[in-house]
Design a protein around this motif. Structure first.
Motif, PDB file in Angstrom:
ATOM      1  N   SER A 111       0.831  -1.197   0.000  1.00  0.00           N
ATOM      2  CA  SER A 111       0.000   0.000   0.000  1.00  0.00           C
ATOM      3  C   SER A 111       0.867   1.248   0.000  1.00  0.00           C
ATOM      4  N   THR A 112       0.235   2.359  -0.400  1.00  0.00           N
ATOM      5  CA  THR A 112       0.943   3.635  -0.372  1.00  0.00           C
ATOM      6  C   THR A 112       1.355   3.996   1.051  1.00  0.00           C
ATOM      7  N   ILE A 119       5.118   4.888   2.362  1.00  0.00           N
ATOM      8  CA  ILE A 119       5.413   6.134   3.072  1.00  0.00           C
ATOM      9  C   ILE A 119       5.977   5.837   4.453  1.00  0.00           C
TER      10      ILE A 119
END
Length: 221
Positions: free
Chosen positions: A3-4, A8
């Motif tokens: 996932s993003t 991050i």
């Protein structure tokens, strides 16, 4: 796939750890100051190779051991959280030395080395760096989501994100070691901001790791 948020998160962890004074930073900055940018970049190549070794080990299934021995996984997880908190305190504690200035000062008088020793020095320094061991063994699995597919593939992607961040930031240290240290040293406010921002990131990640109740993810691979 990953996932993003996981990307991050790993990037933030990698940034916080690479900005914290440690064996890699001291070694690379000292090489660059003592022998020039080329020497620093050769040493950085060795450090990058060390990251690759850890990544291969992670993808090969280090976490599988924790799936079999959950108590060991918990022990390593809390040890990793405790280590991050210690790093955060070392950065922000009263009387802490300037992060970059201290690294440069420790590397002023260093014997010149050839390319082979520069590379091997960077490799060994990274392989023996406890921050990196903690990252790959205890922290990286926290960002792997079994619902998104194989853990090995996710570990590979997230590990490459970490390597990209760490190598990029370290390269900046290498090519601008002297000027950055002088800039921060002449501006106490910037030095304090650098320290407290880094300490906050590390402490936040430590808390996240400690309170996370998910188990080892290797079984989902």
């Amino acid at each position: 796939m990953v996932s993003t948020g996981a990307v991050i998160g790993v990037a933030g962890v990698a940034l916080g750890m690479v900005l914290t004074p440690g064996p890699n930073m001291v070694h690379l900055v000292s090489r660059s100051v003592a022998q020039g940018r080329r020497a620093g970049l050769i040493a950085l190549a060795g450090v990058a190779a060390g990251f690759g070794v850890y990544l291969v080990a992670a993808v090969a299934g280090i976490a599988a051991v924790f799936a079999v021995v959950p108590a060991l996984y918990a022990a390593v997880k809390f040890a990793g959280a405790a280590y991050l908190l210690w790093l955060a305190w070392r950065v922000v504690r009263p009387g802490a030395a300037p992060m970059l200035g201290g690294a440069v000062a420790r590397g002023e008088a260093v014997r010149a080395e050839g390319a082979g020793r520069l590379f091997s020095g960077g490799l060994v320094t990274n392989l023996l760096n406890p921050k990196i061991a903690v990252l790959y063994v205890s922290l990286l699995p926290q960002f792997v989501d079994p619902a998104r597919g194989g853990a090995a593939a996710q570990s590979l992607v997230l590990g490459l994100v970490q390597i990209a961040v760490a190598v990029s930031v370290n390269a900046l240290f290498v090519v601008s070691a002297g000027s950055i240290a002088g800039f921060v040293g002449r501006r106490p406010v910037w030095a304090r901001v650098q320290r407290y921002l880094t300490g906050t990131v590390l402490a936040a990640v430590a808390v996240r790791v400690a309170v996370d109740r998910s188990g080892p993810v290797a079984a989902a691979a």
